[in-house]
Design an enzyme around this catalytic site. Structure first.
Site, mmCIF file in Angstrom:
data_model
loop_
_atom_site.group_PDB
_atom_site.id
_atom_site.type_symbol
_atom_site.label_atom_id
_atom_site.label_comp_id
_atom_site.label_asym_id
_atom_site.label_seq_id
_atom_site.Cartn_x
_atom_site.Cartn_y
_atom_site.Cartn_z
ATOM 1 N N ASP A 97 -2.264 2.132 -10.191
ATOM 2 C CA ASP A 97 -3.274 1.206 -10.699
ATOM 3 C C ASP A 97 -3.520 1.347 -12.203
ATOM 4 O OD1 ASP A 97 -3.549 0.157 -8.124
ATOM 5 O OD2 ASP A 97 -5.101 1.598 -7.596
ATOM 6 N N LEU B 147 4.959 3.921 -5.362
ATOM 7 C CA LEU B 147 6.379 3.820 -5.696
ATOM 8 C C LEU B 147 6.756 4.963 -6.643
ATOM 9 C CD1 LEU B 147 6.264 -0.030 -6.156
ATOM 10 C CD2 LEU B 147 7.597 1.167 -4.398
ATOM 11 N N HIS C 130 -5.099 -5.710 -8.092
ATOM 12 C CA HIS C 130 -5.987 -4.661 -7.583
ATOM 13 C C HIS C 130 -7.407 -5.227 -7.519
ATOM 14 C CE1 HIS C 130 -7.348 -0.630 -6.692
ATOM 15 N NE2 HIS C 130 -8.311 -0.811 -7.581
ATOM 16 N N GLU D 78 1.804 5.669 -12.949
ATOM 17 C CA GLU D 78 0.534 6.170 -12.429
ATOM 18 C C GLU D 78 -0.201 5.031 -11.706
ATOM 19 O OE1 GLU D 78 -3.355 8.549 -14.054
ATOM 20 O OE2 GLU D 78 -1.690 8.216 -15.429
ATOM 21 N N ASN E 299 1.094 -6.161 -10.302
ATOM 22 C CA ASN E 299 0.283 -5.732 -9.170
ATOM 23 C C ASN E 299 -1.076 -6.402 -9.279
ATOM 24 O OD1 ASN E 299 -0.544 -4.098 -6.891
ATOM 25 N ND2 ASN E 299 -1.704 -2.825 -8.321
ATOM 26 N N MET F 285 0.795 -1.219 0.000
ATOM 27 C CA MET F 285 0.000 0.000 0.000
ATOM 28 C C MET F 285 0.836 1.283 0.000
ATOM 29 S SD MET F 285 -2.776 -1.343 -0.446
ATOM 30 C CE MET F 285 -4.465 -1.520 0.071
ATOM 31 N N ARG F 286 1.986 1.251 -0.659
ATOM 32 C CA ARG F 286 2.799 2.462 -0.803
ATOM 33 C C ARG F 286 2.934 2.797 -2.279
ATOM 34 N NH1 ARG F 286 3.381 5.675 3.121
ATOM 35 N NH2 ARG F 286 5.291 6.529 2.264
HETATM 36 C C1 GAR Z 1 -6.026 -7.405 -1.839
HETATM 37 O O1 GAR Z 1 -7.419 -7.376 -1.984
HETATM 38 C C2 GAR Z 1 -5.361 -6.584 -2.933
HETATM 39 O O2 GAR Z 1 -6.015 -6.700 -4.168
HETATM 40 C C3 GAR Z 1 -5.500 -5.201 -2.365
HETATM 41 O O3 GAR Z 1 -5.199 -5.335 -1.015
HETATM 42 C C4 GAR Z 1 -5.591 -6.647 -0.574
HETATM 43 C C5 GAR Z 1 -4.412 -7.315 0.099
HETATM 44 O O4 GAR Z 1 -4.788 -8.514 0.714
HETATM 45 N N1 GAR Z 1 -4.636 -4.271 -3.032
HETATM 46 C C6 GAR Z 1 -4.957 -2.997 -3.250
HETATM 47 O O5 GAR Z 1 -6.003 -2.488 -2.887
HETATM 48 C C7 GAR Z 1 -3.906 -2.195 -4.009
HETATM 49 N N2 GAR Z 1 -4.447 -0.960 -4.486
HETATM 50 P P1 GAR Z 1 -3.709 -9.589 1.145
HETATM 51 O O6 GAR Z 1 -2.662 -8.835 1.990
HETATM 52 O O7 GAR Z 1 -4.481 -10.556 1.975
HETATM 53 O O8 GAR Z 1 -3.122 -10.185 -0.079
#
Ligand code: GAR
Length: 203
Positions: free
Chosen positions: A146, A94, A110, A144, A108, A91-92
């Protein structure tokens, strides 16, 4: 021995677990050699250690700017001889320099059907928009947030009465199928990027 892959996380790491399980299976062309979290208390670090995978926390708060943090991540990746990076609930944001140096070697996941609902609160946005179908997207990372060539998407129906919790739980189940598949497509050399889109052989 598969392609040397690192996974960057910030939290629970359930996607990391799916990647650990599938890459440990015979016939996988990827091998997870490093897990890095920007949070020391991320449960995903524990998952990595249980699987015998080197895992380290590089807390972003220890750096005065994003470039310094990214340089530390980059150094850890290069030291471990990493060829491919998977962001899994990392969640950072880059820096463009870091992202460009891993261009077409960083994936990634999403929890929405991109390009809809980019950002940290994808499920909140999907529920607010009243969409009937949501899902997840695995894509190559561009500077950019996502954005980037899409490798795979998985569909999740939005049910009456869904909340962020129920929708995210069902979406995670689909993520756990899509992410390992996308990684396998990458490491088996079936992905080509052309005009900003990913062309995937065989799908
Ligand atoms: C997942 O749903 C992933 O898609 C989301 O965070 C969650 C992590 O779960 N990612 C984002 O929202 C990125 N923008 P996890 O730690 O159990 O894999």
């Amino acid at each position: 021995m598969g392609r040397r892959t690192a996974v960057l996380i910030s939290g629970s790491g359930s996607n990391l677990q799916a990647l650990i399980d599938t890459t440990a299976a015979p016939g996988s062309s990827a091998e997870i050699v490093l897990v890095v979290s920007n949070r020391a208390d991320a449960f995903g670090l524990e998952r990595a250690r249980r699987a015998g995978i080197p895992a380290s926390a590089i807390p972003h708060r220890g750096f005065s700017d994003r470039a310094g943090f990214d340089a530390a991540i980059d150094a850890a990746l290069r030291e471990a001889g990493v060829e491919l990076v998977c962001l899994a609930g990392f969640m950072r944001l880059l820096t463009p320099g870091f992202v460009e140096s891993w261009r077409d070697r960083m994936l990634n996941i999403h929890p929405s059907l991109l390009p809809a609902f980019r950002g940290a609160d994808a499920h909140v946005q999907a529920l607010a928009a009243g969409v009937r179908i949501s899902g997840c997207t695995v894509h190559l990372v561009r500077p950019e947030m996502d954005t980037g060539p899409i490798l795979l998407q998985g569909l999740v129906p939005v049910l009456p009465g869904d909340t962020v919790e129920t929708l995210s739980r069902r979406t995670l189940e689909v993520e756990h199928v899509c992410y390992p598949r996308a990684l396998e497509l990458m490491v088996s050399g079936r992905v080509r990027v052309e005009a900003g889109r990913a062309l995937v052989e065989g799908i």
